[in-house]
Scaffold this motif. Structure first.
Motif, PDB file in Angstrom:
ATOM      1  N   CYS A 289       0.825  -1.207   0.000  1.00  0.00           N
ATOM      2  CA  CYS A 289       0.000   0.000   0.000  1.00  0.00           C
ATOM      3  C   CYS A 289       0.863   1.262   0.000  1.00  0.00           C
ATOM      4  CB  CYS A 289      -0.936   0.008   1.215  1.00  0.00           C
ATOM      5  SG  CYS A 289      -2.239  -1.230   1.137  1.00  0.00           S
ATOM      6  N   LEU A 290       1.895   1.267   0.820  1.00  0.00           N
ATOM      7  CA  LEU A 290       2.767   2.446   0.887  1.00  0.00           C
ATOM      8  C   LEU A 290       3.506   2.663  -0.429  1.00  0.00           C
ATOM      9  CD1 LEU A 290       4.197   2.159   4.509  1.00  0.00           C
ATOM     10  CD2 LEU A 290       2.313   3.597   3.684  1.00  0.00           C
ATOM     11  N   MET A 291       3.938   1.581  -1.068  1.00  0.00           N
ATOM     12  CA  MET A 291       4.595   1.724  -2.378  1.00  0.00           C
ATOM     13  C   MET A 291       3.619   2.296  -3.400  1.00  0.00           C
ATOM     14  SD  MET A 291       7.275  -1.409  -2.972  1.00  0.00           S
ATOM     15  CE  MET A 291       5.988  -2.612  -3.206  1.00  0.00           C
ATOM     16  N   ALA A 292       2.379   1.833  -3.374  1.00  0.00           N
ATOM     17  CA  ALA A 292       1.373   2.319  -4.305  1.00  0.00           C
ATOM     18  C   ALA A 292       1.065   3.795  -4.061  1.00  0.00           C
ATOM     19  CB  ALA A 292       0.101   1.490  -4.190  1.00  0.00           C
ATOM     20  N   ILE A 293       1.000   4.162  -2.800  1.00  0.00           N
ATOM     21  CA  ILE A 293       0.742   5.566  -2.466  1.00  0.00           C
ATOM     22  C   ILE A 293       1.859   6.438  -3.019  1.00  0.00           C
ATOM     23  CG2 ILE A 293       0.708   7.214  -0.552  1.00  0.00           C
ATOM     24  CD1 ILE A 293      -0.889   5.058   1.019  1.00  0.00           C
ATOM     25  N   ARG A 294       3.097   5.998  -2.857  1.00  0.00           N
ATOM     26  CA  ARG A 294       4.231   6.777  -3.370  1.00  0.00           C
ATOM     27  C   ARG A 294       4.247   6.801  -4.893  1.00  0.00           C
ATOM     28  NH1 ARG A 294       7.080   4.539   1.167  1.00  0.00           N
ATOM     29  NH2 ARG A 294       7.788   2.806  -0.095  1.00  0.00           N
TER      30      ARG A 294
ATOM     31  N   LYS B  21       1.745   5.914  -7.247  1.00  0.00           N
ATOM     32  CA  LYS B  21       0.548   6.439  -7.902  1.00  0.00           C
ATOM     33  C   LYS B  21       0.104   7.757  -7.307  1.00  0.00           C
ATOM     34  CE  LYS B  21      -1.235   1.962  -9.303  1.00  0.00           C
ATOM     35  NZ  LYS B  21      -2.378   1.061  -9.268  1.00  0.00           N
ATOM     36  N   GLN B  22       0.765   8.155  -6.280  1.00  0.00           N
ATOM     37  CA  GLN B  22       0.474   9.397  -5.586  1.00  0.00           C
ATOM     38  C   GLN B  22      -0.989   9.451  -5.140  1.00  0.00           C
ATOM     39  OE1 GLN B  22       1.943  12.517  -8.104  1.00  0.00           O
ATOM     40  NE2 GLN B  22       4.053  11.984  -7.658  1.00  0.00           N
ATOM     41  N   PHE B  23      -1.457   8.338  -4.520  1.00  0.00           N
ATOM     42  CA  PHE B  23      -2.773   8.347  -3.893  1.00  0.00           C
ATOM     43  C   PHE B  23      -2.781   9.394  -2.798  1.00  0.00           C
ATOM     44  CE2 PHE B  23      -2.887   3.706  -5.061  1.00  0.00           C
ATOM     45  CZ  PHE B  23      -3.894   3.832  -5.987  1.00  0.00           C
ATOM     46  N   SER B  24      -1.631   9.561  -2.184  1.00  0.00           N
ATOM     47  CA  SER B  24      -1.529  10.447  -1.035  1.00  0.00           C
ATOM     48  C   SER B  24      -0.636  11.621  -1.381  1.00  0.00           C
ATOM     49  CB  SER B  24      -0.904   9.673   0.131  1.00  0.00           C
ATOM     50  OG  SER B  24      -0.676  10.515   1.202  1.00  0.00           O
ATOM     51  N   THR B  25      -1.092  12.789  -1.018  1.00  0.00           N
ATOM     52  CA  THR B  25      -0.250  13.959  -1.184  1.00  0.00           C
ATOM     53  C   THR B  25       0.081  14.473   0.199  1.00  0.00           C
ATOM     54  OG1 THR B  25      -2.233  15.299  -1.400  1.00  0.00           O
ATOM     55  CG2 THR B  25      -1.183  14.611  -3.430  1.00  0.00           C
ATOM     56  N   ILE B  26       1.223  14.102   0.679  1.00  0.00           N
ATOM     57  CA  ILE B  26       1.628  14.465   2.021  1.00  0.00           C
ATOM     58  C   ILE B  26       2.410  15.767   1.939  1.00  0.00           C
ATOM     59  CG2 ILE B  26       2.919  13.753   4.052  1.00  0.00           C
ATOM     60  CD1 ILE B  26       2.317  10.893   3.276  1.00  0.00           C
ATOM     61  N   SER B  27       1.688  16.856   2.020  1.00  0.00           N
ATOM     62  CA  SER B  27       2.341  18.151   1.971  1.00  0.00           C
ATOM     63  C   SER B  27       1.672  19.060   3.000  1.00  0.00           C
ATOM     64  CB  SER B  27       2.225  18.760   0.574  1.00  0.00           C
ATOM     65  OG  SER B  27       0.872  18.884   0.234  1.00  0.00           O
ATOM     66  N   ILE B  28       2.025  18.867   4.212  1.00  0.00           N
ATOM     67  CA  ILE B  28       1.463  19.607   5.327  1.00  0.00           C
ATOM     68  C   ILE B  28       2.555  20.506   5.869  1.00  0.00           C
ATOM     69  CG2 ILE B  28       0.896  19.235   7.773  1.00  0.00           C
ATOM     70  CD1 ILE B  28      -1.501  18.858   6.212  1.00  0.00           C
ATOM     71  N   ASP B  29       2.160  21.672   6.344  1.00  0.00           N
ATOM     72  CA  ASP B  29       3.145  22.531   7.003  1.00  0.00           C
ATOM     73  C   ASP B  29       3.736  21.787   8.181  1.00  0.00           C
ATOM     74  OD1 ASP B  29       1.034  25.430   6.626  1.00  0.00           O
ATOM     75  OD2 ASP B  29       2.492  24.553   5.249  1.00  0.00           O
ATOM     76  N   GLU B  30       4.954  22.059   8.474  1.00  0.00           N
ATOM     77  CA  GLU B  30       5.625  21.335   9.551  1.00  0.00           C
ATOM     78  C   GLU B  30       5.415  22.003  10.908  1.00  0.00           C
ATOM     79  OE1 GLU B  30       9.139  19.402   8.989  1.00  0.00           O
ATOM     80  OE2 GLU B  30       8.811  19.017   6.884  1.00  0.00           O
TER      81      GLU B  30
END
Length: 184
Positions: free
Chosen positions: A81-86, A88-97
């Motif tokens: 699942c994590l490989m697919a997210i990376r 296929k970009q199912f997830s866009t992890i772009s949150i302010d830090e």
């Protein structure tokens, strides 16, 4: 059949034992995949890929007691699942830090909450929040481990977990599960 025998037969690529393992774990592993990618067709594809990898890599499994197969299978599914997210970009992890200092409330104080209702709420979380929440709260990974797996900073992991919990708590309150009511 004892798990040691099961593993031995899996290593022999016994199709009947493979079917038995598939039938035993398919529903749990499908729900795991859906928790990460949300779209059932994508989860189905990941599930099949995960089982193929599991059966092809069965030589690597070591018998460590009667609960050896499921954790190994689960690890493969989460990684798939994590490989697919990376990829296929199912997830866009772009949150302010920026990490909020607001205390995180504990879900254990909610009583009589339907598991399916919580599951549905988790599926509605934004992709990045859902991924971090799954890895931390359900799979038990630490923030450093999550950061490494998702190639994000620890602060981003903490922030996304915090925001996921805030959303879940707000949704639960909308449904009548009031965290503060117990302490008034």
């Amino acid at each position: 059949m004892l798990e040691a025998q099961l593993i031995t037969e899996l290593k022999k690529q016994n199709p009947f034992v493979q079917k038995r393992v598939y039938d035993t774990f398919v529903k749990r592993m499908f729900r795991l995949c859906v928790r990460y990618v949300r779209v059932e067709e994508d989860a189905q594809e990941l599930l099949m890929n995960g089982f193929l990898k599991f059966f092809r890599s069965i030589e690597k499994i070591e018998y460590r007691g009667e609960n050896s197969v499921e954790p190994y299978l689960k690890k493969i599914m989460v990684n798939e699942c994590l490989m697919a997210i990376r990829q296929k970009q199912f997830s866009t992890i772009s949150i302010d830090e920026i990490v909020d200092n607001e205390p995180i409330k504990d879900f254990s104080t909610y009583e009589n909450i339907d598991e399916e209702e919580i599951y549905a709420l988790i599926l509605k979380l934004p992709d990045g929040y859902r991924t971090v929440f799954n890895l931390f709260a359900i799979e038990g990974f630490s923030h450093p481990e999550i950061a490494e797996k998702l190639k994000i900073s620890e602060n981003t992991s903490k922030t996304q977990l915090h925001k996921a919990r805030q959303i879940l708590q707000a949704e639960l309150q909308k449904r009548g599960y009031d965290y503060g009511a117990k302490y008034r």
